[in-house]
Design an enzyme around this catalytic site. Structure first.
Site, PDB file in Angstrom:
ATOM      1  N   TYR A  46     -66.638  57.031  24.190  1.00 27.19           N
ATOM      2  CA  TYR A  46     -65.916  57.902  25.134  1.00 27.19           C
ATOM      3  C   TYR A  46     -65.195  59.020  24.383  1.00 27.19           C
ATOM      4  O   TYR A  46     -64.656  59.926  24.995  1.00 27.19           O
ATOM      5  CB  TYR A  46     -64.876  57.120  25.959  1.00 27.19           C
ATOM      6  CG  TYR A  46     -65.394  55.967  26.777  1.00 27.19           C
ATOM      7  CD1 TYR A  46     -66.759  55.784  26.978  1.00 27.19           C
ATOM      8  CD2 TYR A  46     -64.530  55.051  27.353  1.00 27.19           C
ATOM      9  CE1 TYR A  46     -67.223  54.714  27.724  1.00 27.19           C
ATOM     10  CE2 TYR A  46     -64.983  53.984  28.109  1.00 27.19           C
ATOM     11  CZ  TYR A  46     -66.336  53.810  28.273  1.00 27.19           C
ATOM     12  OH  TYR A  46     -66.786  52.745  29.011  1.00 27.19           O
ATOM     13  N   HIS A 104     -71.317  47.359  23.211  1.00 29.74           N
ATOM     14  CA  HIS A 104     -71.367  48.210  24.413  1.00 29.74           C
ATOM     15  C   HIS A 104     -72.631  47.985  25.256  1.00 29.74           C
ATOM     16  O   HIS A 104     -72.569  47.980  26.477  1.00 29.74           O
ATOM     17  CB  HIS A 104     -71.229  49.682  24.001  1.00 29.74           C
ATOM     18  CG  HIS A 104     -70.625  50.554  25.050  1.00 29.74           C
ATOM     19  ND1 HIS A 104     -69.831  51.636  24.774  1.00 29.74           N
ATOM     20  CD2 HIS A 104     -70.694  50.502  26.400  1.00 29.74           C
ATOM     21  CE1 HIS A 104     -69.441  52.210  25.903  1.00 29.74           C
ATOM     22  NE2 HIS A 104     -69.955  51.535  26.910  1.00 29.74           N
TER      23      HIS A 104
HETATM   24  N1  LIG Z   1     -69.147  48.949  29.541  1.00 27.53           N
HETATM   25  C1  LIG Z   1     -69.800  49.918  30.127  1.00 27.53           C
HETATM   26  O1  LIG Z   1     -71.005  50.088  29.914  1.00 27.53           O
HETATM   27  C2  LIG Z   1     -69.067  50.811  31.079  1.00 27.53           C
HETATM   28  C3  LIG Z   1     -69.778  51.702  31.892  1.00 27.53           C
HETATM   29  C4  LIG Z   1     -69.060  52.501  32.782  1.00 27.53           C
HETATM   30  C5  LIG Z   1     -67.666  52.419  32.847  1.00 27.53           C
HETATM   31  N2  LIG Z   1     -66.982  51.548  32.021  1.00 27.53           N
HETATM   32  C6  LIG Z   1     -65.507  51.436  32.086  1.00 27.53           C
HETATM   33  O2  LIG Z   1     -65.131  51.133  33.420  1.00 27.53           O
HETATM   34  C7  LIG Z   1     -64.162  52.074  33.864  1.00 27.53           C
HETATM   35  C8  LIG Z   1     -64.236  52.283  35.356  1.00 27.53           C
HETATM   36  O3  LIG Z   1     -65.522  52.731  35.758  1.00 27.53           O
HETATM   37  P1  LIG Z   1     -65.841  54.261  36.166  1.00 27.53           P
HETATM   38  O4  LIG Z   1     -64.817  55.175  35.579  1.00 27.53           O
HETATM   39  O5  LIG Z   1     -67.269  54.484  35.854  1.00 27.53           O
HETATM   40  O6  LIG Z   1     -65.767  54.257  37.741  1.00 27.53           O
HETATM   41  P2  LIG Z   1     -64.730  53.791  38.870  1.00 27.53           P
HETATM   42  O7  LIG Z   1     -63.474  53.313  38.271  1.00 27.53           O
HETATM   43  O8  LIG Z   1     -65.493  52.923  39.792  1.00 27.53           O
HETATM   44  O9  LIG Z   1     -64.485  55.139  39.664  1.00 27.53           O
HETATM   45  C9  LIG Z   1     -63.803  56.229  39.090  1.00 27.53           C
HETATM   46  C10 LIG Z   1     -63.894  57.388  40.084  1.00 27.53           C
HETATM   47  O10 LIG Z   1     -63.232  57.006  41.296  1.00 27.53           O
HETATM   48  C11 LIG Z   1     -62.211  57.949  41.609  1.00 27.53           C
HETATM   49  N3  LIG Z   1     -61.129  57.161  42.204  1.00 27.53           N
HETATM   50  C12 LIG Z   1     -60.282  56.322  41.553  1.00 27.53           C
HETATM   51  N4  LIG Z   1     -59.461  55.708  42.417  1.00 27.53           N
HETATM   52  C13 LIG Z   1     -59.812  56.141  43.648  1.00 27.53           C
HETATM   53  C14 LIG Z   1     -59.335  55.863  44.949  1.00 27.53           C
HETATM   54  N5  LIG Z   1     -58.342  55.000  45.142  1.00 27.53           N
HETATM   55  N6  LIG Z   1     -59.923  56.495  46.007  1.00 27.53           N
HETATM   56  C15 LIG Z   1     -60.928  57.373  45.797  1.00 27.53           C
HETATM   57  N7  LIG Z   1     -61.427  57.682  44.588  1.00 27.53           N
HETATM   58  C16 LIG Z   1     -60.878  57.063  43.518  1.00 27.53           C
HETATM   59  C17 LIG Z   1     -61.876  58.619  40.315  1.00 27.53           C
HETATM   60  O11 LIG Z   1     -61.435  59.931  40.521  1.00 27.53           O
HETATM   61  P3  LIG Z   1     -59.970  60.426  40.000  1.00 27.53           P
HETATM   62  O12 LIG Z   1     -59.936  60.168  38.532  1.00 27.53           O
HETATM   63  O13 LIG Z   1     -59.943  61.869  40.359  1.00 27.53           O
HETATM   64  O14 LIG Z   1     -58.979  59.592  40.760  1.00 27.53           O
HETATM   65  C18 LIG Z   1     -63.232  58.621  39.594  1.00 27.53           C
HETATM   66  O15 LIG Z   1     -64.023  59.717  40.056  1.00 27.53           O
HETATM   67  C19 LIG Z   1     -64.486  53.322  33.045  1.00 27.53           C
HETATM   68  O16 LIG Z   1     -63.463  54.291  33.089  1.00 27.53           O
HETATM   69  C20 LIG Z   1     -64.749  52.705  31.699  1.00 27.53           C
HETATM   70  O17 LIG Z   1     -63.514  52.401  31.060  1.00 27.53           O
HETATM   71  C21 LIG Z   1     -67.677  50.742  31.155  1.00 27.53           C
END
Ligand SMILES: NC(=O)c1ccc[n+]([C@@H]2O[C@H](COP(=O)([O-])OP(=O)(O)OC[C@H]3O[C@@H](n4cnc5c(N)ncnc54)[C@H](OP(=O)(O)O)[C@@H]3O)[C@@H](O)[C@H]2O)c1
Length: 274
Positions: A46, A104
């Site tokens: 990241y 990862h």
């Molecule tokens: N291990 C892996 O392979 C892997 C892969 C993907 C992700 N991850 C980890 O998992 C974390 C979370 O997953 P993600 O970031 O992909 O997706 P997520 O948390 O499912 O969704 C994030 C998105 O949702 C929006 N959001 C957040 N709260 C909200 C709400 N209450 N209502 C409406 N929209 C909302 C955010 O926008 P705003 O920021 O504008 O609020 C952002 O666009 C990542 O940040 C990362 O740390 C790990």
């Protein structure tokens, strides 16, 4: 809190930091810490371990009050590279140890994940990391780690949201003493936030759709790590500890899952990331 298979404890809820970089990233993460998030999820890939470390320093919270997770990229799965990359991760974050360090992706065609796992096992002994785990591992990959090293990961971080609820993978994790952590728990803010059933239930429980989803994930005994840059949505996402979804409504939400429900078609059996 969850007790891991190595005796360490981690919170049942965390904060994702993907896409939170630079000054605005620091501000968002400081805000998350001040809003009460105690577990932060970053990764070498990241390119924001520095941002996370800076936010921890600026938050004024003692480092030992926080659970910090990072992840080893597939290009560093050779043993020596893995140890060096983990040290580099720590230097970037200005930390002496991570609470949790994860492989990862399994990248099974490369056949390197057992070697990388051996490096994490040793890094835990060296004190560089308290707990070790994986992301995106399927049962065959987990069984191979167990067979070849005798040690199962403490955590498996996998894609999990109502359109891809991972029932069989969750069951495998439970049967093997592995805690399931949910990435993209809000489905990356995709169409799931407009789902008809979830909108209906959100009115019934007087909660937002995001809160319904995150509460459902808690009640599945998994750990959601939603990301939000916005202090308002950060607080919204945490405000899920004052209600309970009924068994019948849990069953209905479980019924939303789809075989092809992944947000980006990243099937760990074939998808690779380095
Ligand atoms: N291990 C892996 O392979 C892997 C892969 C993907 C992700 N991850 C980890 O998992 C974390 C979370 O997953 P993600 O970031 O992909 O997706 P997520 O948390 O499912 O969704 C994030 C998105 O949702 C929006 N959001 C957040 N709260 C909200 C709400 N209450 N209502 C409406 N929209 C909302 C955010 O926008 P705003 O920021 O504008 O609020 C952002 O666009 C990542 O940040 C990362 O740390 C790990």
């Amino acid at each position: 809190m969850y007790k891991l298979n190595d005796g360490q404890k981690i919170p049942s809820f965390g904060f994702g930091t993907y896409k939170l970089n630079g000054r605005s990233g620091v501000q968002s993460i400081v805000s998350a810490i001040n809003n009460g998030y105690t577990m932060l999820d970053t990764a070498y890939n990241y390119e924001n371990e520095g941002t996370v470390g800076r936010a921890i320093a600026e938050s004024g919270i003692n480092r030992d009050q926080l659970t910090v997770t990072s992840k080893l990229p597939g290009r560093y799965y050779a043993y020596d590279d893995a140890i060096t990359a983990l040290q580099e991760s720590l230097y970037r974050a200005h930390l002496d140890y991570f609470d949790l360090y994860l492989l990862h992706w399994p990248n099974p065609k490369r056949g390197m994940y057992v070697e990388a796992w051996q490096a994490l096992i040793d890094a835990q002994k060296f004190g560089l990391v308290k707990s070790i785990g994986v992301c995106n591992f399927l049962p065959e990959h987990l069984n191979k780690l167990k067979d070849e090293t005798g040690i199962m990961p403490s955590v498996n971080q996998i894609e999990l949201h109502p359109y891809f609820n991972q029932e069989p993978m969750r069951q495998f994790d439970v049967d093997n003493g592995i805690v399931t952590m949910d990435w993209s728990p809000l489905g990356r803010a995709s169409s799931v936030l407009q789902d008809e059933l979830l909108v209906k239930l959100s009115k019934k429980y007087k909660k937002t759709v995001g809160q319904m989803i995150l509460r459902w994930e808690l009640q599945l005994n998994t750990i959601p790590i939603p990301k939000s840059a916005s202090p308002v949505r950060q607080r919204e996402n945490m405000d899920i500890f004052d209600f309970e979804i009924s068994e019948e409504d849990m069953r209905q939400i479980n019924g939303l899952t789809k075989p092809n429900g992944r947000t980006k078609n990243q099937d760990p059996a074939v998808y690779e990331e380095f």
